[in-house]
Design a protein around this motif. Structure first.
Motif, PDB file in Angstrom:
ATOM      1  N   SER A  26      -0.911 -31.413  16.839  1.00  2.96           N
ATOM      2  CA  SER A  26       0.399 -31.419  16.178  1.00  2.96           C
ATOM      3  C   SER A  26       0.907 -32.840  15.961  1.00  2.96           C
ATOM      4  O   SER A  26       1.652 -33.102  15.015  1.00  2.96           O
ATOM      5  CB  SER A  26       1.404 -30.611  16.992  1.00  2.96           C
ATOM      6  OG  SER A  26       1.680 -31.256  18.210  1.00  2.96           O
ATOM      7  N   LEU A  27       0.541 -33.772  16.811  1.00  5.46           N
ATOM      8  CA  LEU A  27       0.992 -35.153  16.646  1.00  5.46           C
ATOM      9  C   LEU A  27       0.165 -35.928  15.627  1.00  5.46           C
ATOM     10  O   LEU A  27       0.696 -36.793  14.915  1.00  5.46           O
ATOM     11  CB  LEU A  27       0.937 -35.887  17.995  1.00  5.46           C
ATOM     12  CG  LEU A  27       1.907 -35.382  19.067  1.00  5.46           C
ATOM     13  CD1 LEU A  27       1.658 -36.124  20.378  1.00  5.46           C
ATOM     14  CD2 LEU A  27       3.347 -35.543  18.623  1.00  5.46           C
ATOM     15  N   LEU A  28      -1.116 -35.661  15.520  1.00  4.10           N
ATOM     16  CA  LEU A  28      -2.009 -36.470  14.687  1.00  4.10           C
ATOM     17  C   LEU A  28      -2.258 -35.926  13.291  1.00  4.10           C
ATOM     18  O   LEU A  28      -2.687 -36.678  12.420  1.00  4.10           O
ATOM     19  CB  LEU A  28      -3.347 -36.659  15.399  1.00  4.10           C
ATOM     20  CG  LEU A  28      -3.294 -37.413  16.725  1.00  4.10           C
ATOM     21  CD1 LEU A  28      -4.680 -37.473  17.353  1.00  4.10           C
ATOM     22  CD2 LEU A  28      -2.733 -38.806  16.526  1.00  4.10           C
ATOM     23  N   ARG A  29      -2.027 -34.656  13.058  1.00  5.55           N
ATOM     24  CA  ARG A  29      -2.360 -34.112  11.732  1.00  5.55           C
ATOM     25  C   ARG A  29      -1.355 -34.589  10.683  1.00  5.55           C
ATOM     26  O   ARG A  29      -0.176 -34.792  10.975  1.00  5.55           O
ATOM     27  CB  ARG A  29      -2.435 -32.597  11.773  1.00  5.55           C
ATOM     28  CG  ARG A  29      -1.131 -31.906  11.957  1.00  5.55           C
ATOM     29  CD  ARG A  29      -1.306 -30.390  11.856  1.00  5.55           C
ATOM     30  NE  ARG A  29      -0.185 -29.734  12.487  1.00  5.55           N
ATOM     31  CZ  ARG A  29      -0.268 -29.006  13.594  1.00  5.55           C
ATOM     32  NH1 ARG A  29      -1.424 -28.831  14.171  1.00  5.55           N
ATOM     33  NH2 ARG A  29       0.803 -28.446  14.092  1.00  5.55           N
ATOM     34  N   PRO A  30      -1.813 -34.745   9.445  1.00  7.75           N
ATOM     35  CA  PRO A  30      -0.901 -35.202   8.388  1.00  7.75           C
ATOM     36  C   PRO A  30       0.070 -34.086   7.992  1.00  7.75           C
ATOM     37  O   PRO A  30      -0.265 -32.911   8.020  1.00  7.75           O
ATOM     38  CB  PRO A  30      -1.842 -35.563   7.229  1.00  7.75           C
ATOM     39  CG  PRO A  30      -3.075 -34.802   7.492  1.00  7.75           C
ATOM     40  CD  PRO A  30      -3.178 -34.631   8.985  1.00  7.75           C
ATOM     41  N   ARG A  31       1.269 -34.501   7.642  1.00  6.50           N
ATOM     42  CA  ARG A  31       2.290 -33.544   7.197  1.00  6.50           C
ATOM     43  C   ARG A  31       2.519 -33.753   5.705  1.00  6.50           C
ATOM     44  O   ARG A  31       3.355 -34.570   5.315  1.00  6.50           O
ATOM     45  CB  ARG A  31       3.574 -33.756   7.978  1.00  6.50           C
ATOM     46  CG  ARG A  31       3.453 -33.355   9.422  1.00  6.50           C
ATOM     47  CD  ARG A  31       4.715 -33.678  10.193  1.00  6.50           C
ATOM     48  NE  ARG A  31       4.568 -33.382  11.605  1.00  6.50           N
ATOM     49  CZ  ARG A  31       4.019 -34.192  12.499  1.00  6.50           C
ATOM     50  NH1 ARG A  31       3.539 -35.341  12.109  1.00  6.50           N
ATOM     51  NH2 ARG A  31       3.936 -33.857  13.754  1.00  6.50           N
ATOM     52  N   LEU A  32       1.766 -33.023   4.892  1.00  3.68           N
ATOM     53  CA  LEU A  32       1.885 -33.114   3.437  1.00  3.68           C
ATOM     54  C   LEU A  32       2.163 -31.724   2.881  1.00  3.68           C
ATOM     55  O   LEU A  32       1.262 -31.043   2.372  1.00  3.68           O
ATOM     56  CB  LEU A  32       0.599 -33.688   2.831  1.00  3.68           C
ATOM     57  CG  LEU A  32       0.163 -35.064   3.342  1.00  3.68           C
ATOM     58  CD1 LEU A  32      -1.212 -35.412   2.835  1.00  3.68           C
ATOM     59  CD2 LEU A  32       1.189 -36.111   2.928  1.00  3.68           C
ATOM     60  N   PRO A  33       3.419 -31.266   2.948  1.00  2.00           N
ATOM     61  CA  PRO A  33       3.697 -29.910   2.469  1.00  2.00           C
ATOM     62  C   PRO A  33       3.618 -29.825   0.948  1.00  2.00           C
ATOM     63  O   PRO A  33       3.988 -30.751   0.241  1.00  2.00           O
ATOM     64  CB  PRO A  33       5.124 -29.654   2.955  1.00  2.00           C
ATOM     65  CG  PRO A  33       5.737 -31.001   3.092  1.00  2.00           C
ATOM     66  CD  PRO A  33       4.608 -31.927   3.440  1.00  2.00           C
ATOM     67  N   SER A  38       1.517 -22.961   1.182  1.00  2.24           N
ATOM     68  CA  SER A  38       2.332 -21.820   1.598  1.00  2.24           C
ATOM     69  C   SER A  38       1.873 -20.519   0.965  1.00  2.24           C
ATOM     70  O   SER A  38       2.440 -19.469   1.246  1.00  2.24           O
ATOM     71  CB  SER A  38       3.795 -22.075   1.239  1.00  2.24           C
ATOM     72  OG  SER A  38       4.254 -23.227   1.907  1.00  2.24           O
ATOM     73  N   ASP A  39       0.882 -20.574   0.068  1.00  2.00           N
ATOM     74  CA  ASP A  39       0.387 -19.344  -0.568  1.00  2.00           C
ATOM     75  C   ASP A  39      -0.264 -18.428   0.451  1.00  2.00           C
ATOM     76  O   ASP A  39      -0.897 -18.881   1.409  1.00  2.00           O
ATOM     77  CB  ASP A  39      -0.658 -19.673  -1.639  1.00  2.00           C
ATOM     78  CG  ASP A  39      -0.027 -19.919  -2.988  1.00  2.00           C
ATOM     79  OD1 ASP A  39       1.189 -19.697  -3.112  1.00  2.00           O
ATOM     80  OD2 ASP A  39      -0.756 -20.336  -3.903  1.00  2.00           O
TER      81      ASP A  39
END
Length: 159
Positions: A26-33, A38-39
């Motif tokens: 959860s700390l290292l993964r990229p957050r690119l929504p 979301s499909d």
């Protein structure tokens, strides 16, 4: 006491391993929504139509039957290991070797017999038949004299 301590240490290390990996992920993964993430999907295929489809229950029955008999085969191994050194166990329990081996065979035959009764039940009532007749899969509606299925049973109702 040492056995209990080793079991507790094993579970503590297992829980810590899972917790550390989830936290690091959860700390290292990229957050690119984006909307594509979301499909709703299944196996990478785009959905077509409604998700409220009737799923044949025979898939579940076959899966459960497989699990039951798979577990049965898995339980044969510890039984064979436990009674593989029957001479040692017979001496420890102050029994004759013949009595111990006959008790082990009777135990396993009882276990296997219970599973065979379940298998016979499934076979008798057609749960193992992949293609079943319409009579065994029909709706449980009492028949009316001079008619087929009632009008209510023929209406396709959506959930």
């Amino acid at each position: 006491m040492a056995v209990l301590l080793s079991i507790c240490v094993f579970f503590a290390f297992g829980a810590a391993f899972v917790f550390v990996n989830l936290t690091m992920g959860s700390l290292l993964r990229p957050r690119l929504p984006n909307p594509q993430k979301s499909d709703v999907y299944e196996c990478g295929e785009p959905t077509i139509g409604s998700s409220w489809v009737q799923f044949d229950l025979r898939f579940y029955i076959i899966a459960l039957v497989f699990l039951v008999f798979d577990v049965e085969v898995a339980l044969f191994y510890p039984w064979a290991v436990a009674y593989g050194n029957a001479e040692e166990l017979a001496h420890q329990w102050k029994m004759t070797l013949f009595d111990l081996r006959s008790a082990a065979v009777v135990d396993m035959l009882f276990f296997f017999g219970v599973l065979l009764v379940g298998f016979a039940y499934l076979w008798r009532f057609g749960y193992l038949d992949w293609v079943r007749s319409a009579a065994s899969t029909s709706l449980k509606i009492p028949p009316r004299p001079g008619g087929g299925l009632s009008r209510e049973a023929r209406i396709d109702r959506s959930l």
